[in-house]
Design a protein around this motif. Structure first.
Motif, PDB file in Angstrom:
ATOM      1  N   VAL A 126      -5.272 -32.910 -49.724  1.00 12.86           N
ATOM      2  CA  VAL A 126      -4.997 -31.552 -49.464  1.00 12.86           C
ATOM      3  C   VAL A 126      -6.491 -30.645 -49.329  1.00 12.86           C
ATOM      4  CG1 VAL A 126      -4.389 -29.135 -50.065  1.00 12.86           C
ATOM      5  CG2 VAL A 126      -2.840 -31.351 -50.564  1.00 12.86           C
ATOM      6  N   GLY A 127      -7.316 -31.273 -49.862  1.00 14.81           N
ATOM      7  CA  GLY A 127      -8.785 -30.561 -49.712  1.00 14.81           C
ATOM      8  C   GLY A 127      -9.406 -31.143 -48.515  1.00 14.81           C
ATOM      9  N   THR A 128      -9.223 -32.134 -48.047  1.00 17.91           N
ATOM     10  CA  THR A 128      -9.741 -32.821 -46.805  1.00 17.91           C
ATOM     11  C   THR A 128      -9.095 -31.914 -45.912  1.00 17.91           C
ATOM     12  OG1 THR A 128     -10.116 -35.014 -47.938  1.00 17.91           O
ATOM     13  CG2 THR A 128      -9.922 -34.837 -45.443  1.00 17.91           C
ATOM     14  N   LEU A 129      -7.712 -31.792 -45.753  1.00 10.64           N
ATOM     15  CA  LEU A 129      -7.181 -31.087 -44.737  1.00 10.64           C
ATOM     16  C   LEU A 129      -7.774 -29.535 -44.511  1.00 10.64           C
ATOM     17  CD1 LEU A 129      -3.590 -32.069 -44.626  1.00 10.64           C
ATOM     18  CD2 LEU A 129      -5.227 -32.728 -43.062  1.00 10.64           C
ATOM     19  N   GLU A 130      -7.935 -29.025 -45.680  1.00  8.72           N
ATOM     20  CA  GLU A 130      -8.457 -27.593 -45.863  1.00  8.72           C
ATOM     21  C   GLU A 130      -9.579 -27.455 -45.218  1.00  8.72           C
ATOM     22  OE1 GLU A 130      -6.875 -24.808 -46.558  1.00  8.72           O
ATOM     23  OE2 GLU A 130      -4.832 -25.996 -46.778  1.00  8.72           O
ATOM     24  N   LEU A 131     -10.541 -28.429 -45.068  1.00  4.64           N
ATOM     25  CA  LEU A 131     -11.816 -28.489 -44.516  1.00  4.64           C
ATOM     26  C   LEU A 131     -12.050 -28.911 -43.252  1.00  4.64           C
ATOM     27  CD1 LEU A 131     -13.923 -29.944 -47.760  1.00  4.64           C
ATOM     28  CD2 LEU A 131     -13.646 -27.471 -46.921  1.00  4.64           C
ATOM     29  N   LEU A 132     -10.802 -29.149 -42.715  1.00  2.00           N
ATOM     30  CA  LEU A 132     -10.923 -29.562 -41.347  1.00  2.00           C
ATOM     31  C   LEU A 132     -10.479 -28.496 -40.289  1.00  2.00           C
ATOM     32  CD1 LEU A 132      -8.916 -33.042 -41.310  1.00  2.00           C
ATOM     33  CD2 LEU A 132     -11.505 -32.697 -41.475  1.00  2.00           C
ATOM     34  N   SER A 133     -10.959 -28.431 -39.019  1.00  2.00           N
ATOM     35  CA  SER A 133     -10.637 -27.251 -38.211  1.00  2.00           C
ATOM     36  C   SER A 133      -9.045 -27.527 -37.850  1.00  2.00           C
ATOM     37  CB  SER A 133     -11.420 -27.414 -36.837  1.00  2.00           C
ATOM     38  OG  SER A 133     -11.085 -28.441 -36.028  1.00  2.00           O
ATOM     39  N   GLN A 134      -8.685 -26.564 -37.166  1.00  2.03           N
ATOM     40  CA  GLN A 134      -7.211 -26.265 -36.962  1.00  2.03           C
ATOM     41  C   GLN A 134      -6.726 -27.775 -35.957  1.00  2.03           C
ATOM     42  OE1 GLN A 134      -4.487 -24.641 -38.380  1.00  2.03           O
ATOM     43  NE2 GLN A 134      -3.398 -26.213 -37.523  1.00  2.03           N
ATOM     44  N   SER A 135      -7.531 -27.981 -34.979  1.00  2.00           N
ATOM     45  CA  SER A 135      -7.525 -28.958 -33.925  1.00  2.00           C
ATOM     46  C   SER A 135      -7.435 -30.381 -34.701  1.00  2.00           C
ATOM     47  CB  SER A 135      -8.239 -29.017 -32.834  1.00  2.00           C
ATOM     48  OG  SER A 135      -9.496 -29.191 -33.473  1.00  2.00           O
ATOM     49  N   GLU A 136      -8.483 -30.409 -35.699  1.00  2.00           N
ATOM     50  CA  GLU A 136      -8.484 -31.660 -36.358  1.00  2.00           C
ATOM     51  C   GLU A 136      -7.285 -31.868 -37.276  1.00  2.00           C
ATOM     52  OE1 GLU A 136     -13.353 -31.629 -36.545  1.00  2.00           O
ATOM     53  OE2 GLU A 136     -12.070 -31.057 -38.195  1.00  2.00           O
ATOM     54  N   ARG A 137      -7.069 -30.900 -38.131  1.00  2.00           N
ATOM     55  CA  ARG A 137      -5.645 -31.022 -38.947  1.00  2.00           C
ATOM     56  C   ARG A 137      -4.496 -31.275 -37.929  1.00  2.00           C
ATOM     57  NH1 ARG A 137      -7.744 -26.523 -41.593  1.00  2.00           N
ATOM     58  NH2 ARG A 137      -6.725 -25.032 -40.236  1.00  2.00           N
ATOM     59  N   ASN A 138      -4.373 -30.897 -36.721  1.00  2.00           N
ATOM     60  CA  ASN A 138      -3.104 -31.284 -35.968  1.00  2.00           C
ATOM     61  C   ASN A 138      -3.269 -32.587 -35.557  1.00  2.00           C
ATOM     62  OD1 ASN A 138      -2.490 -28.710 -36.055  1.00  2.00           O
ATOM     63  ND2 ASN A 138      -3.368 -27.989 -34.081  1.00  2.00           N
ATOM     64  N   ARG A 139      -4.418 -33.289 -35.518  1.00  2.00           N
ATOM     65  CA  ARG A 139      -4.257 -34.745 -35.023  1.00  2.00           C
ATOM     66  C   ARG A 139      -4.032 -35.804 -36.269  1.00  2.00           C
ATOM     67  NH1 ARG A 139      -7.078 -36.163 -31.289  1.00  2.00           N
ATOM     68  NH2 ARG A 139      -7.739 -34.310 -30.603  1.00  2.00           N
ATOM     69  N   VAL A 140      -3.948 -35.430 -37.589  1.00  2.00           N
ATOM     70  CA  VAL A 140      -3.781 -36.068 -38.680  1.00  2.00           C
ATOM     71  C   VAL A 140      -1.969 -36.367 -38.441  1.00  2.00           C
ATOM     72  CG1 VAL A 140      -3.369 -36.112 -41.298  1.00  2.00           C
ATOM     73  CG2 VAL A 140      -5.889 -35.562 -39.858  1.00  2.00           C
ATOM     74  N   VAL A 141      -1.680 -37.520 -38.415  1.00  2.00           N
ATOM     75  CA  VAL A 141      -0.218 -37.859 -38.399  1.00  2.00           C
ATOM     76  C   VAL A 141       0.520 -38.151 -39.412  1.00  2.00           C
ATOM     77  CG1 VAL A 141      -0.471 -38.526 -35.829  1.00  2.00           C
ATOM     78  CG2 VAL A 141      -0.606 -40.144 -37.566  1.00  2.00           C
ATOM     79  N   GLY A 142      -0.363 -38.457 -40.517  1.00  2.00           N
ATOM     80  CA  GLY A 142       0.127 -38.781 -41.728  1.00  2.00           C
ATOM     81  C   GLY A 142      -0.799 -39.221 -42.768  1.00  2.00           C
TER      82      GLY A 142
END
Length: 501
Positions: A175-191
């Motif tokens: 969760v912490g890693t996702l929070e530190l990414l930009s919105q476009s970067e979070r969107n490309r995390v598929v799982g």
């Protein structure tokens, strides 16, 4: 979907092993797949078929995919020579040494090499499995990033995020890693993939449900902790405990800039060998054989050994009949001097060696990078035992001590003498890495060191078995629907691309 990137919440989360496992799994299903790591920082490296140098992990992943390792699979390799500087290798060739701040600025140029190599791989293979480096949430390294999300954004690549539950804090990591990414970067995390789980999965289920609800992303797999999994390490040294009831004790000092310690994987696996990695600050324990390993900064590591009184300890070891081997940087340390007039590894200067063999070494800008074959030249009985290995070094060694070679290297139709054996037959030195990989050579050298045994480890067979084991685990514990959809999509896109071309 012609590429998939595996990024980790931390170093050693399992990125390398998951790429290797997926590579073997997809290759077994008939997909032409290749590994790729845009930027790697590691002191364990391998020589490729095109005569370059890449991280050892990518060479292992290529083996998992059933393809030959190539410099395009790791276009940027950083080999640290100090806490603030590293040798920079671009597409297999040495560019030079850079300080960390200078390299940070150079990354914009390095990105071109990364994208060129990736494009060539994508043209040749159905699927490219990309490995990130460290964590994508390193805020101080986000500018000009080519190792993680900066690369994924540049090539529009989906990302799977892997975390190690054995370390603790796995949900905070994800969760912490996702929070530190930009919105476009979070969107490309598929799982997500959770690695090294021990215990009853039912006890983890409530956490998995919360994670999926909190992030809106699926958990694609929970991979179990695999005991006795031994594969080529990217950098970390195994802390395996000493064995009992062994016949031969071997000690390898952990130099500050130790390189290619994968040379000793077969000894670590050998049932009758107790291999111990010991700190240079520790006293040399009683043993039958000491091996001085490779080093990325030979003079500094040599000075470190001498400063911790290893000269007198090695003298005592030899006086009581022990054997001593130096490999690559270790070979250079065993001679009379190591000279670096051009500052190849550090500031220009000369350091006195241990002096057990009569030769001197001068470091030069030209780096020897080659896969070699030949025979062991310890005595007449060993000259028919085939040897294979590789050379990665900048030094040129010269002197009378090399007149009694340890190895004969096959150069076209000639046999070239290589390395040295001391007159009293207690000290052996060679530039050849992978010295213990083939069973015949392994047995002969261990017999020279005092082991009376016919046992041997076949490292090639061992690697294949471990890679198949990894692939089986991923096949069993990752979401089958997702794997099948990804496989089908990659195959269809590759087929369409071939038709278009």
């Amino acid at each position: 979907m012609r590429a998939l990137m595996i990024q980790g919440t931390t170093s050693d989360a399992g990125k390398s092993t998951l790429v290797g496992a997926l590579g073997r799994l997809f290759a077994r299903r008939g997909i032409r797949v290749a590994p790729f790591k845009p930027q790697n920082m590691a002191l364990n490296s391998a020589v490729t078929t095109d005569g370059g140098e890449i991280g050892r992990a990518q060479a292992l992943q290529a083996q998992a995919c059933g393809v030959e390792p190539h410099t395009d699979m790791n276009p940027v390799l950083l080999k640290p020579a100090s806490d603030t500087g590293a040798q920079v290798i671009i597409q297999g060739k040495v560019l030079g040494n850079m300080q960390a701040l200078d390299y940070h600025e150079y990354k914009l140029t390095a990105k071109n090499a990364v994208l060129e190599s990736f494009a060539r791989l994508k043209d040749q293979y159905d699927l490219v499995l990309v490995e990130g480096a460290g964590s994508p949430a390193e805020i101080n390294l986000r500018d000009n990033d080519i190792a993680n999300m900066g690369f994924a954004e540049a090539v529009d690549c989906p990302v799977v995020l892997i975390a190690d539950i054995d370390r603790g804090g796995v949900f905070a990591h994800l969760v912490g890693t996702l929070e530190l990414l930009s919105q476009s970067e979070r969107n490309r995390v598929v799982g997500f993939v959770i690695n090294r789980f021990r215990g009853d999965l039912a006890l983890l289920q409530s956490g998995l449900d919360w994670l999926e609800q909190r992030t809106g992303k699926p958990v694609l797999g929970v991979l179990p902790y695999l005991h006795d999994l031994y594969l080529d390490a990217e950098d970390a040294i195994s802390t395996q405990q000493a064995r009992r009831d062994t016949k031969l004790k071997v000690v390898v000092p952990v130099l500050p800039r130790i390189s290619n310690h994968t040379d000793f994987d077969t000894l670590r696996l050998h049932p009758e060998v107790d291999l111990q990695f010991v700190s240079v600050r520790e006293r040399l324990p009683e043993c039958d054989l000491v091996i001085l390993p490779g080093s990325k900064n030979v003079r500094a590591d040599l000075n470190h050994l001498k400063g911790n009184k290893w000269q007198s300890q090695l003298d005592r070891h030899l006086r009581y009949g022990g054997k001593l081997i130096g490999i690559c940087g270790g070979l250079q340390m065993l001679g009379r001097t190591v000279c670096d007039p051009e500052g190849i590894e550090d500031k220009p200067g000369t350091e006195g060696g241990f002096g057990y063999l009569d030769y001197t070494t001068t470091l030069t800008p030209q780096k020897a990078l080659k896969n070699v074959s030949g025979v062991l030249a310890l005595n007449e009985s060993t000259t028919d035992i085939p040897l294979q290995g590789y050379e990665i070094h900048c030094g040129v060694s010269q002197g009378n001590g090399l007149n009694n070679p340890a190895i004969l290297i096959r150069d076209e139709n000639e046999m070239r003498p290589e390395g040295a054996v001391s007159a009293d037959n207690q000290v052996l030195a060679t530039y050849v890495h992978g010295l213990f990989d083939l069973p015949g050579i392994q047995q002969a050298i261990l017999q020279w060191a005092g082991l009376d045994s016919s046992a041997a480890v076949n490292l090639t067979d061992h690697r294949q078995h471990q890679l198949d084991r990894l692939a089986d685990v991923v096949d069993e514990h990752m979401c089958k629907d997702w794997l099948e959809k990804f496989e089908t999509c990659s195959s269809e896109l590759a087929h369409q691309s071939n038709e278009d071309s």
